[in-house]
Design a protein around this motif. Structure first.
Motif, PDB file in Angstrom:
ATOM      1  N   HIS A 244      -9.641  13.828  12.681  1.00 61.42           N
ATOM      2  CA  HIS A 244      -8.655  12.785  12.460  1.00 61.42           C
ATOM      3  C   HIS A 244      -7.271  13.411  12.316  1.00 61.42           C
ATOM      4  O   HIS A 244      -7.126  14.513  11.788  1.00 61.42           O
ATOM      5  CB  HIS A 244      -8.997  11.929  11.236  1.00 61.42           C
ATOM      6  N   ASP A 245      -6.283  12.725  12.800  1.00 58.82           N
ATOM      7  CA  ASP A 245      -4.890  13.142  12.703  1.00 58.82           C
ATOM      8  C   ASP A 245      -4.087  11.908  12.321  1.00 58.82           C
ATOM      9  O   ASP A 245      -3.840  11.025  13.146  1.00 58.82           O
ATOM     10  CB  ASP A 245      -4.402  13.722  14.037  1.00 58.82           C
ATOM     11  N   VAL A 246      -3.689  11.861  11.063  1.00 61.47           N
ATOM     12  CA  VAL A 246      -2.991  10.680  10.544  1.00 61.47           C
ATOM     13  C   VAL A 246      -1.849  11.127   9.648  1.00 61.47           C
ATOM     14  O   VAL A 246      -1.835  12.245   9.124  1.00 61.47           O
ATOM     15  CB  VAL A 246      -3.951   9.768   9.748  1.00 61.47           C
ATOM     16  N   ASP A 247      -0.896  10.251   9.467  1.00 57.23           N
ATOM     17  CA  ASP A 247       0.180  10.464   8.504  1.00 57.23           C
ATOM     18  C   ASP A 247      -0.174   9.739   7.214  1.00 57.23           C
ATOM     19  O   ASP A 247      -0.667   8.604   7.243  1.00 57.23           O
ATOM     20  CB  ASP A 247       1.505   9.934   9.047  1.00 57.23           C
ATOM     21  N   GLU A 248       0.066  10.413   6.092  1.00 57.05           N
ATOM     22  CA  GLU A 248      -0.195   9.791   4.793  1.00 57.05           C
ATOM     23  C   GLU A 248       0.945  10.095   3.832  1.00 57.05           C
ATOM     24  O   GLU A 248       1.584  11.158   3.920  1.00 57.05           O
ATOM     25  CB  GLU A 248      -1.510  10.306   4.202  1.00 57.05           C
ATOM     26  N   ARG A 249       1.142   9.201   2.901  1.00 61.04           N
ATOM     27  CA  ARG A 249       2.171   9.390   1.892  1.00 61.04           C
ATOM     28  C   ARG A 249       1.553  10.057   0.670  1.00 61.04           C
ATOM     29  O   ARG A 249       0.553   9.583   0.119  1.00 61.04           O
ATOM     30  CB  ARG A 249       2.798   8.045   1.502  1.00 61.04           C
ATOM     31  N   VAL A 250       2.153  11.158   0.257  1.00 60.66           N
ATOM     32  CA  VAL A 250       1.669  11.905  -0.903  1.00 60.66           C
ATOM     33  C   VAL A 250       1.977  11.114  -2.173  1.00 60.66           C
ATOM     34  O   VAL A 250       3.075  10.557  -2.321  1.00 60.66           O
ATOM     35  CB  VAL A 250       2.344  13.297  -0.962  1.00 60.66           C
ATOM     36  N   GLY A 251       1.015  11.056  -3.057  1.00 59.99           N
ATOM     37  CA  GLY A 251       1.248  10.421  -4.353  1.00 59.99           C
ATOM     38  C   GLY A 251       1.823  11.421  -5.344  1.00 59.99           C
ATOM     39  O   GLY A 251       2.518  12.375  -4.982  1.00 59.99           O
TER      40      GLY A 251
END
Length: 734
Positions: free
Chosen positions: A382-389
């Motif tokens: 998987h290759d996705v963008d995520e927002r760090v908490g």
């Protein structure tokens, strides 16, 4: 090592690092019961991170705070304990010592820059610890040894230190040498003399811990004689690793080498991974502020273990596999981090323990998550963008907030819902991918079923979260046996997984017997006639077909041949016969296992102009196959695995005897490195369902194996009869 100590309290605040040179990442390695967790708490106490009772503010311990660990009295997961000493942040990674949780150990080795091997003076060195030492040696990881349980009545530090030299110094015995000698107190009524302090061989000083505080003094004449007897070997070992080639000549010429020069050379050799000092440690007595040897151990970690900057550049690629320049440890460089552990918190959700190799990780920024893929274990690419908490630093059950996490440091990251253990975090506009670390294959199967309808509704999500946390676990929906199988590394691994399913995700499952995919085939040619004729008012059912069955070579599957002449079976119903035959073959004809490796020839039949139908000829085809099997020997075929077993030479005989007792055929042996042998065998899969556990027993924890499907072959008649008997009772062989 030196004559002074430094203490910095860290209780109640998050430890941050402003530069990689002020960080040390060390992983503790050792067998279960060696005292790793106790040592972590002793170091935290000496560093001022916990109070004298060894507790953090919420009353918990700094390690083994998980409820499962409390119940089992054993570490089952990797835990991070950050402490501070002499202005250096030390990330201590405490790993489980039990073989079932080797995945947690490998994650700790990946995140660390040096390893501290913990050896119990009461129990000695086990084979699994030697194997991990060899792995670290192969990649040049710096290592030191700390001997624990020196306070035990039956312990002998000198014997244990000598055993460490033999076990870990095979390549260079002078590279595994004690830095200190034990200082013994007065003998008790049982004749045991407790260790009350250390005698420094380089500094020629005595460090007395008998009061609960480290006190330094000059040695008395008897202690000085002990120092002179052991000091020479230590100095020669250090000088042999020195970059100053003149040092040995000067020493042999009678020059008294400056202690600072020796310590500097020692620390450089330790950081290079070419010298491995032996130290000792014991927990603090009740009310004491410092445990025996903890100051010296903290000094070695801060002075001798390498900084993250000294780690070799990290090889990376783009997610599509195209090459990218290697990445160095630079807070201003491109972001590169790796998820080394994933866990779930009932209040926070998924929490990822991350090692930052380059760049600076900041809360609330968007990063790219690249998954390397372990499709066979339920981890897809998987290759996705995520927002760090939020970024936090763990300490026991607490999470202390961090502003940033720079290259070389570790932190916990919240809200990465897609990231799994082993995934790479990088800048969203320049995604990178690190090569995954080696993980052992889970080879112990456990078939499970949901306990209730409510559990069944939550089972899929719970299992998905479980395997996301643990890449050493594999989930399989077996297409042949239709069982849901959880593959693990051992029984304790299984038990912890089921307990986590129940306590964290509210899913109760029941273990069921694991089935193997047996097959059936004809032992000789046979014929059969299927007659399906019924009349009950209105349209009836009429279909007759005659078939011939002949065996085919293994791996041929099922072949259907139409040799009907004269239109005895109308053309439109020939596919119906084939469909009925294949459906019956899938259901089995003797013990309920699929039929394979036969040619089924449709020779003749009869039809009715009104009453024949697709369904009638399907039924007739199935009946014909069953009749053909009625008076013909039916062979049961069992799956055979190719087994590759690697063990120390001393266990080759027991392993081969064990395989022979399991109907295994050894097909070859060969050397697999110094002192190890590879045994290759073919063995029925029925015989190795629990081999992951049983090999550990036979080889005393030093063996490992891999398996691969080879083929199906006939089962011995006496076992085949047993299978048929069980089939008649409604069970299948497990």
């Amino acid at each position: 090592m030196g004559a002074t100590s430094h203490q910095a309290g860290a209780a109640g605040r998050a430890l941050t690092a402003d530069r990689p040179s002020s960080v040390r990442n060390v992983v503790l390695v050792g067998h279960s019961g060696a005292g790793k967790t106790t040592l972590v708490e002793a170091l935290a106490l000496t560093a001022g991170a916990v109070n004298r009772a060894g507790r953090v503010e919420d009353g918990g311990t700094v390690s083994d705070y998980d409820e499962i660990e409390h119940r089992r009295q054993r570490s089952v997961q990797l835990s991070l304990v950050p402490v501070e000493w002499a202005g250096i942040k030390i990330n201590i990674l405490d790993t489980p010592g039990y073989a079932d949780f080797v995945g947690e150990l490998r994650a700790g080795l990946r995140a660390a820059d040096a390893a501290l091997f913990v050896v119990s003076a009461a129990d000695g060195i086990d084979g699994a610890t030697r194997m991990v030492w060899e792995e670290c040696e192969a990649v040049g990881m710096p290592r030191a040894i700390v001997v624990t349980h020196v306070e035990a009545a039956r312990s002998d530090y000198s014997e244990t230190a000598a055993a460490c030299g033999e076990a870990f110094g095979a390549e260079d015995p002078d590279a595994v040498v004690p830095l200190y000698l034990p200082l013994y107190g007065a003998r008790g009524p049982d004749g045991h003399a407790p260790v009350t302090g250390l005698i420094g061989l380089l500094s020629r000083r005595v460090y007395d811990y008998s009061s609960g505080e480290r006190a330094e003094r000059d040695p008395d004449p008897a202690e000085l004689a002990l120092i002179d007897g052991a000091r020479s070997r230590l100095i020669e070992g250090i000088i042999a690793e020195s970059e100053d080639e003149s040092l040995m000549d000067r020493y042999l010429g009678g020059e008294d080498i400056d202690v600072k020069t020796l310590i500097d050379d020692l620390e450089r050799a330790v950081a290079r991974g070419t010298f491995h000092p032996v130290l000792m440690a014991a927990p603090a007595a009740d009310g004491a502020r410092q445990g025996l040897g903890t100051v010296e151990l903290l000094e070695l970690i801060t002075g001798g273990f390498p900084t993250p900057e000294e780690r070799a550049p990290v090889t990376v690629t783009a997610p599509d596999g195209s090459p990218r320049p290697a990445v160095t440890c630079d807070p201003a460089g491109p972001l590169l981090a790796e998820v080394v552990k994933t866990s779930s918190d009932p209040y926070v959700g998924r929490v990822s323990l991350v090692r930052v190799f380059s760049g600076t990780l900041r809360p609330e920024e968007t990063v790219h998550v690249s998954g390397h893929g372990l499709a066979d274990r339920g981890h897809e690419d998987h290759d996705v963008d995520e927002r760090v908490g939020a970024l936090t630093s763990p300490f026991g059950k607490q999470q202390r907030t961090l502003g940033t996490c720079i290259a070389g440091d570790l932190a916990c990251v919240a809200k990465l819902t897609r990231a799994e253990t082993g995934d790479t975090l990088s800048a969203k506009d320049s995604p990178l991918l690190m090569e995954p670390w080696a993980m052992p294959d889970p080879l112990l199967p456990l078939a499970i079923e949901a306990h209730s309808k409510a559990d069944d509704d939550k089972l899929s999500q719970g299992l998905a979260r479980l395997v996301a946390e643990d890449p050493t676990m594999r989930l399989e929906q077996n297409p042949h046996t239709h069982q849901l199988v959880l593959w693990s590394l051992g029984e304790a691994h299984q038990d912890v997984a089921l307990e986590r399913l129940r306590t964290r995700y509210g899913v109760q499952v029941d273990p069921v017997p694991h089935k193997v995919s047996l097959r059936e085939t004809f032992g000789a040619k046979a014929t059969g006639r299927g007659r399906h004729v019924k009349q009950s008012g209105g349209h009836g059912q009429f279909a007759i077909c005659e078939i011939e069955v002949e065996p085919l070579p293994p791996g041929s599957g099922i072949e259907f041949v139409d040799k009907v002449v004269g239109g005895a079976v109308p053309r439109q119903f020939i596919p119906s016969v084939e469909k009925g035959v294949r459906a019956q073959a899938a259901r089995g004809i003797a013990a309920g296992y699929p039929l394979v490796d036969v040619r089924i020839i449709l020779r003749d039949g009869k039809a009715h102009s009104v009453d024949s139908s697709d369904a009638a000829f399907q039924t007739a085809g199935a009946l014909a196959l069953r009749e053909a099997a009625a008076d013909t020997p039916i062979h049961l075929l069992e799956p055979v695995a190719e087994l590759d077993v690697q063990v120390p030479d001393a266990y080759v005989g027991p392993v081969m005897s064990d395989l022979a007792g399991r109907r295994g055929r050894v097909v070859g042996t060969e050397q697999a490195g110094a002192g190890r042998t590879r045994v290759r065998a073919e063995i029925p899969e029925i015989e190795i369902g629990r081999y992951a556990v049983e090999l550990r027993s036979v080889s005393h924890g030093t063996g490992r194996f891999s398996r691969a499907y080879a083929r199906h072959e006939p089962m011995p008649p006496h076992l085949a009869d047993k299978v048929r008997e069980q089939a008649e009772k409604g069970n299948q062989l497990t």
